[in-house]
Design a protein around this motif. Structure first.
Motif, PDB file in Angstrom:
ATOM      1  N   ASN A  75      19.020 -21.283  -8.494  1.00 48.38           N
ATOM      2  CA  ASN A  75      19.323 -21.795  -7.553  1.00 48.38           C
ATOM      3  C   ASN A  75      19.142 -20.180  -6.858  1.00 48.38           C
ATOM      4  N   ALA A  76      18.434 -18.901  -7.595  1.00 43.74           N
ATOM      5  CA  ALA A  76      18.581 -17.130  -7.080  1.00 43.74           C
ATOM      6  C   ALA A  76      17.707 -16.912  -7.389  1.00 43.74           C
ATOM      7  N   ILE A  77      17.568 -15.958  -7.255  1.00 41.90           N
ATOM      8  CA  ILE A  77      16.239 -14.817  -7.893  1.00 41.90           C
ATOM      9  C   ILE A  77      16.869 -13.543  -7.805  1.00 41.90           C
ATOM     10  N   ILE A  78      16.875 -13.017  -9.118  1.00 40.13           N
ATOM     11  CA  ILE A  78      17.441 -11.247  -9.088  1.00 40.13           C
ATOM     12  C   ILE A  78      15.764 -10.499  -9.455  1.00 40.13           C
ATOM     13  N   ALA A  79      16.249  -9.373  -9.356  1.00 39.17           N
ATOM     14  CA  ALA A  79      15.941  -8.254  -9.683  1.00 39.17           C
ATOM     15  C   ALA A  79      13.451  -8.691  -8.921  1.00 39.17           C
ATOM     16  N   VAL A  80      13.917  -8.811  -7.572  1.00 39.86           N
ATOM     17  CA  VAL A  80      12.784  -8.791  -7.141  1.00 39.86           C
ATOM     18  C   VAL A  80      11.929  -7.955  -7.042  1.00 39.86           C
ATOM     19  N   ARG A  81      10.732  -7.655  -7.081  1.00 38.31           N
ATOM     20  CA  ARG A  81       9.759  -6.783  -6.725  1.00 38.31           C
ATOM     21  C   ARG A  81       8.407  -7.656  -5.874  1.00 38.31           C
ATOM     22  N   PHE A  82       8.272  -6.119  -5.683  1.00 40.30           N
ATOM     23  CA  PHE A  82       6.575  -6.094  -4.484  1.00 40.30           C
ATOM     24  C   PHE A  82       5.757  -5.770  -4.868  1.00 40.30           C
ATOM     25  N   GLU A  83       4.697  -5.661  -5.090  1.00 40.91           N
ATOM     26  CA  GLU A  83       4.161  -4.575  -5.421  1.00 40.91           C
ATOM     27  C   GLU A  83       2.054  -4.539  -4.517  1.00 40.91           C
ATOM     28  N   LEU A  84       2.324  -3.921  -3.909  1.00 48.42           N
ATOM     29  CA  LEU A  84       0.446  -3.538  -2.592  1.00 48.42           C
ATOM     30  C   LEU A  84      -0.859  -3.189  -3.395  1.00 48.42           C
ATOM     31  N   SER A  85      -1.362  -4.256  -3.339  1.00 43.24           N
ATOM     32  CA  SER A  85      -2.781  -2.674  -4.326  1.00 43.24           C
ATOM     33  C   SER A  85      -3.813  -3.132  -3.566  1.00 43.24           C
ATOM     34  N   ALA A  86      -4.676  -1.878  -2.629  1.00 49.05           N
ATOM     35  CA  ALA A  86      -5.696  -2.246  -1.310  1.00 49.05           C
ATOM     36  C   ALA A  86      -6.723  -2.564  -2.197  1.00 49.05           C
ATOM     37  N   GLY A  87      -8.178  -2.414  -2.027  1.00 49.12           N
ATOM     38  CA  GLY A  87      -9.382  -2.665  -2.303  1.00 49.12           C
ATOM     39  C   GLY A  87     -10.538  -2.775  -1.427  1.00 49.12           C
ATOM     40  N   GLN A  88     -11.030  -1.964  -1.384  1.00 50.89           N
ATOM     41  CA  GLN A  88     -12.342  -2.894  -0.537  1.00 50.89           C
ATOM     42  C   GLN A  88     -12.281  -3.627   0.229  1.00 50.89           C
ATOM     43  N   GLY A  89     -11.925  -4.432   1.277  1.00 51.95           N
ATOM     44  CA  GLY A  89     -11.964  -5.273   2.458  1.00 51.95           C
ATOM     45  C   GLY A  89     -10.404  -6.170   1.907  1.00 51.95           C
ATOM     46  N   THR A  90     -10.283  -6.010   0.811  1.00 53.67           N
ATOM     47  CA  THR A  90      -9.023  -7.167   0.798  1.00 53.67           C
ATOM     48  C   THR A  90      -7.698  -6.432   0.635  1.00 53.67           C
ATOM     49  N   SER A  91      -6.673  -6.541   0.483  1.00 54.16           N
ATOM     50  CA  SER A  91      -5.125  -6.063  -0.880  1.00 54.16           C
ATOM     51  C   SER A  91      -5.067  -7.093  -0.969  1.00 54.16           C
ATOM     52  N   GLU A  92      -3.834  -6.984  -1.464  1.00 57.57           N
ATOM     53  CA  GLU A  92      -3.022  -8.559  -2.640  1.00 57.57           C
ATOM     54  C   GLU A  92      -1.857  -7.726  -2.306  1.00 57.57           C
ATOM     55  N   LEU A  93      -1.284  -8.967  -3.020  1.00 58.66           N
ATOM     56  CA  LEU A  93       0.548  -8.397  -2.788  1.00 58.66           C
ATOM     57  C   LEU A  93       0.708  -9.177  -3.650  1.00 58.66           C
ATOM     58  N   ILE A  94       1.838  -9.039  -4.947  1.00 62.88           N
ATOM     59  CA  ILE A  94       2.270  -9.619  -5.793  1.00 62.88           C
ATOM     60  C   ILE A  94       3.886  -9.405  -5.899  1.00 62.88           C
ATOM     61  N   GLY A  95       4.786 -10.681  -6.192  1.00 63.83           N
ATOM     62  CA  GLY A  95       6.300 -10.187  -6.112  1.00 63.83           C
ATOM     63  C   GLY A  95       6.068 -10.865  -7.542  1.00 63.83           C
ATOM     64  N   TYR A  96       7.193 -10.521  -7.760  1.00 60.64           N
ATOM     65  CA  TYR A  96       8.223 -11.214  -9.469  1.00 60.64           C
ATOM     66  C   TYR A  96       9.922 -10.733  -9.348  1.00 60.64           C
ATOM     67  N   GLY A  97      10.436 -12.043 -10.022  1.00 62.67           N
ATOM     68  CA  GLY A  97      11.978 -11.949 -10.065  1.00 62.67           C
ATOM     69  C   GLY A  97      12.030 -12.632 -10.987  1.00 62.67           C
ATOM     70  N   THR A  98      12.673 -12.995 -11.687  1.00 60.81           N
ATOM     71  CA  THR A  98      13.932 -14.139 -12.374  1.00 60.81           C
ATOM     72  C   THR A  98      14.903 -14.794 -11.857  1.00 60.81           C
ATOM     73  N   ALA A  99      14.365 -16.059 -12.511  1.00 59.95           N
ATOM     74  CA  ALA A  99      14.718 -17.224 -11.654  1.00 59.95           C
ATOM     75  C   ALA A  99      16.499 -17.291 -12.697  1.00 59.95           C
ATOM     76  N   VAL A 100      17.384 -17.950 -11.987  1.00 57.72           N
ATOM     77  CA  VAL A 100      18.908 -17.716 -12.817  1.00 57.72           C
ATOM     78  C   VAL A 100      19.231 -18.901 -11.934  1.00 57.72           C
ATOM     79  N   VAL A 101      20.116 -19.129 -12.340  1.00 61.93           N
ATOM     80  CA  VAL A 101      21.764 -20.108 -12.198  1.00 61.93           C
ATOM     81  C   VAL A 101      23.047 -19.078 -12.034  1.00 61.93           C
ATOM     82  N   ILE A 102      23.365 -19.488 -10.888  1.00 58.65           N
ATOM     83  CA  ILE A 102      24.646 -18.936 -10.246  1.00 58.65           C
ATOM     84  C   ILE A 102      25.682 -19.665  -9.684  1.00 58.65           C
ATOM     85  N   GLU A 103      27.297 -19.737  -9.698  1.00 59.69           N
ATOM     86  CA  GLU A 103      27.622 -20.199  -9.121  1.00 59.69           C
ATOM     87  C   GLU A 103      28.547 -19.010  -8.826  1.00 59.69           C
TER      88      GLU A 103
END
Length: 103
Positions: A75-103
């Protein structure tokens, strides 16, 4: 769903770690917009078409992270990060984090 870049959420207890969630999107850039952006870069200023593309990418990646976290039972995501890389004619966005249950 709460999404934070920190390892903890103030006033919330993580009671269970569900695991890593990841998402990415690769988008190609429009040749016409590339030409106009090239001209804009000569005189300076924001490349609005690229800014819009990046904002759309962030929305898509966040939605996918939330879907994965919900599927894992989080029900929550902690430590979220985004990384962007650009290539010839393209861009890629990557996101990641840790899914957790919080109370």
């Amino acid at each position: 769903m709460i999404m934070v870049t920190t390892e903890t959420i103030p006033n919330k207890n993580v009671i269970e770690v569900k695991g890593l969630v990841t998402s990415s999107i690769v988008q190609s850039r429009n040749i016409g917009k590339d030409i106009l952006s090239g001209l804009k870069s000569i005189v300076g200023g924001e490349l609005k078409s690229y800014t819009e593309m990046l904002e759309d990418s962030k929305v898509t990646v966040k939605k996918r992270l939330i879907q994965q976290a919900e599927q894992a039972g989080g029900n929550a995501i902690i430590a979220v990060r985004f990384e962007l890389s650009a290539g010839q004619g393209t861009s890629e966005l990557i996101g990641y984090g840790t899914a957790v249950v919080i109370e």
